[in-house]
Motif scaffolding. Structure first.
Motif, short mmCIF file in Angstrom:
data_model
loop_
_atom_site.label_atom_id
_atom_site.label_comp_id
_atom_site.label_asym_id
_atom_site.label_seq_id
_atom_site.Cartn_x
_atom_site.Cartn_y
_atom_site.Cartn_z
N ALA A 1 0.84 -1.21 0.00
CA ALA A 1 0.00 0.00 0.00
C ALA A 1 0.87 1.26 0.00
N ALA A 2 1.93 1.22 -0.79
CA ALA A 2 2.93 2.29 -0.73
C ALA A 2 2.43 3.62 -1.29
N ASN A 3 1.33 3.60 -2.06
CA ASN A 3 0.79 4.84 -2.59
C ASN A 3 -0.24 5.47 -1.65
N SER A 4 -0.51 4.84 -0.53
CA SER A 4 -1.44 5.40 0.44
C SER A 4 -0.81 6.59 1.16
N GLY A 5 -1.62 7.28 1.96
CA GLY A 5 -1.08 8.40 2.74
C GLY A 5 0.02 7.96 3.67
N VAL A 6 -0.19 6.85 4.37
CA VAL A 6 0.86 6.32 5.26
C VAL A 6 2.06 5.89 4.44
N GLY A 7 1.81 5.21 3.31
CA GLY A 7 2.91 4.72 2.48
C GLY A 7 3.82 5.83 1.98
N ARG A 8 3.24 6.92 1.51
CA ARG A 8 4.05 8.04 1.04
C ARG A 8 4.80 8.70 2.20
N ALA A 9 4.18 8.74 3.36
CA ALA A 9 4.88 9.29 4.52
C ALA A 9 6.02 8.39 4.96
N VAL A 10 5.84 7.07 4.86
CA VAL A 10 6.93 6.14 5.17
C VAL A 10 8.13 6.42 4.27
N ILE A 11 7.88 6.63 2.98
CA ILE A 11 8.97 6.91 2.05
C ILE A 11 9.72 8.17 2.47
N ALA A 12 8.98 9.25 2.75
CA ALA A 12 9.62 10.53 3.08
C ALA A 12 10.38 10.47 4.40
N ILE A 13 9.77 9.88 5.41
CA ILE A 13 10.40 9.86 6.74
C ILE A 13 11.57 8.88 6.75
N ALA A 14 11.43 7.74 6.07
CA ALA A 14 12.55 6.80 5.97
C ALA A 14 13.74 7.45 5.28
N LYS A 15 13.48 8.18 4.21
CA LYS A 15 14.57 8.85 3.50
C LYS A 15 15.24 9.88 4.40
N HIS A 16 14.44 10.62 5.17
CA HIS A 16 14.97 11.60 6.11
C HIS A 16 15.88 10.95 7.15
#
Length: 330
Positions: free
Chosen positions: A156-171
């Motif tokens: 579910a990587a395109n969900s709101g949580v999924g996109r936030a996981v991508i951004a915060i993980a990258k940070h």
């Protein structure tokens, strides 16, 4: 001197059920002057989230007393403060406490935990700060100790949580494998910062063999049902798989959990409303707000509807896409 709102309205439900059936647009009395340690908030925007539907249906723990105003998160600005409040002042933009009943024009809330949001940040992005980014941040920190360079896999990587996981993980320096339902989403999530993006094929075929050197310690499951078993195939022995939603429609993992059991995978679940998460929220929210202000955490918004068009907004949200209510009093 308090500014009066032309029309005080809100979306209220007097029984639990399907949102479109039980919600009503009602006239509300203007809230009184805030009491000690309270603030009065004039609302701006509030998203319609899956957990809004769950709360209206009484599927979440601690259902509200009825009648209740719907809305689990949102953004507003302070218009008045009670005695002893020095953390925020009139004019500050703030995120409302979880489950405040935000689908209305104005309300009073406790001042505890409120803080002024970055003035330069997009208000509609800030309106989505409370639930999805907070869930993502805690999923990445509360179950496995990760260090920069470690891998995380999620569906579910395109969900709101999924996109936030991508951004915060990258940070934080983590790398992400991101599973999506449709191939046309791959390019968008790669551009958003995902390291690997693959289609989560419902027939069970996986791309994981092409990335055999990657063994994530943490899997984040927003699908459940058969999606749980497919996600587990990416994990190293002894890794942790955390479920936070059931977007696949099933309310339990797949029945055949042999691969999970034989690999010693640790199954966990996450619910943002647990009491132990409350004390962690301040730091999580402030960090996520800064990512929004810098343009590093962006969730696409499909549409924004005025409060009077709530039935169209509910239908749109049910059909997919992030939908927001414009709560600014007219």
């Amino acid at each position: 001197m308090k500014v009066r709102t032309p029309h005080m309205q809100g979306l209220q439900f007097q029984s639990f059920g399907e949102a479109k059936d039980v919600l009503q647009l009602v006239e509300l009395q203007e809230p009184p002057a805030p009491a000690k340690s309270e603030v009065q908030i004039e609302m701006a925007y509030a998203p319609i989230n899956p957990n809004d539907f769950l709360r209206i249906h009484s599927y979440l723990p601690n259902p509200p007393a009825l009648p209740a105003i719907a809305g689990n998160e949102g953004l507003g600005h302070v218009v008045a403060v009670g005695d002893d409040v020095d953390t925020v002042k009139p004019g500050d933009r703030v995120i409302l406490p979880l489950y405040s009943g935000t689908w209305r024009n104005r309300l009073n809330v406790p001042a505890q935990g409120l803080f002024a949001l970055p003035a330069e940040a997009d208000p509609q992005q800030l309106a989505m700060l409370r639930i999805n980014p907070s869930t993502a941040a805690l999923l990445l920190s509360e179950f496995v100790t990760l260090k920069p360079g470690d891998w995380v896999v999620q569906n579910a990587a395109n969900s709101g949580v999924g996109r936030a996981v991508i951004a915060i993980a990258k940070h934080r320096g983590f790398k992400t494998v991101n599973l999506v339902r449709r191939p046309e989403l791959i390019g968008d999530l790669l551009e958003a910062g995902g390291d690997i993006v693959e289609v989560d094929a419902p027939d069970g075929s996986m791309i994981s063999d092409l990335h055999s050197g990657i063994e994530p310690k943490l899997a984040i499951d927003g699908v459940s049902a058969s999606g749980t078993a497919r996600l587990a195939r990416w994990l190293a022995p002894g890794a942790t798989l955390v479920g936070y939603a059931m977007m696949g429609g099933g309310r339990t993992p797949a029945a055949d959990l042999d691969a999970i059991a034989s690999s010693g995978i640790n199954l966990q679940s996450f619910y943002l409303g647990r009491k132990e998460n409350a004390q962690k929220m301040q730091d999580v929210l402030q960090t996520s707000a800064q990512l929004i202000a810098k343009g590093k955490l962006v969730q696409p918004i499909a549409a924004t509807y005025p409060l009077k068009d709530y039935l169209q907004a509910l239908a749109h949200a049910r059909n997919g896409g992030k939908v927001q209510l414009d709560l600014r009093a007219r």
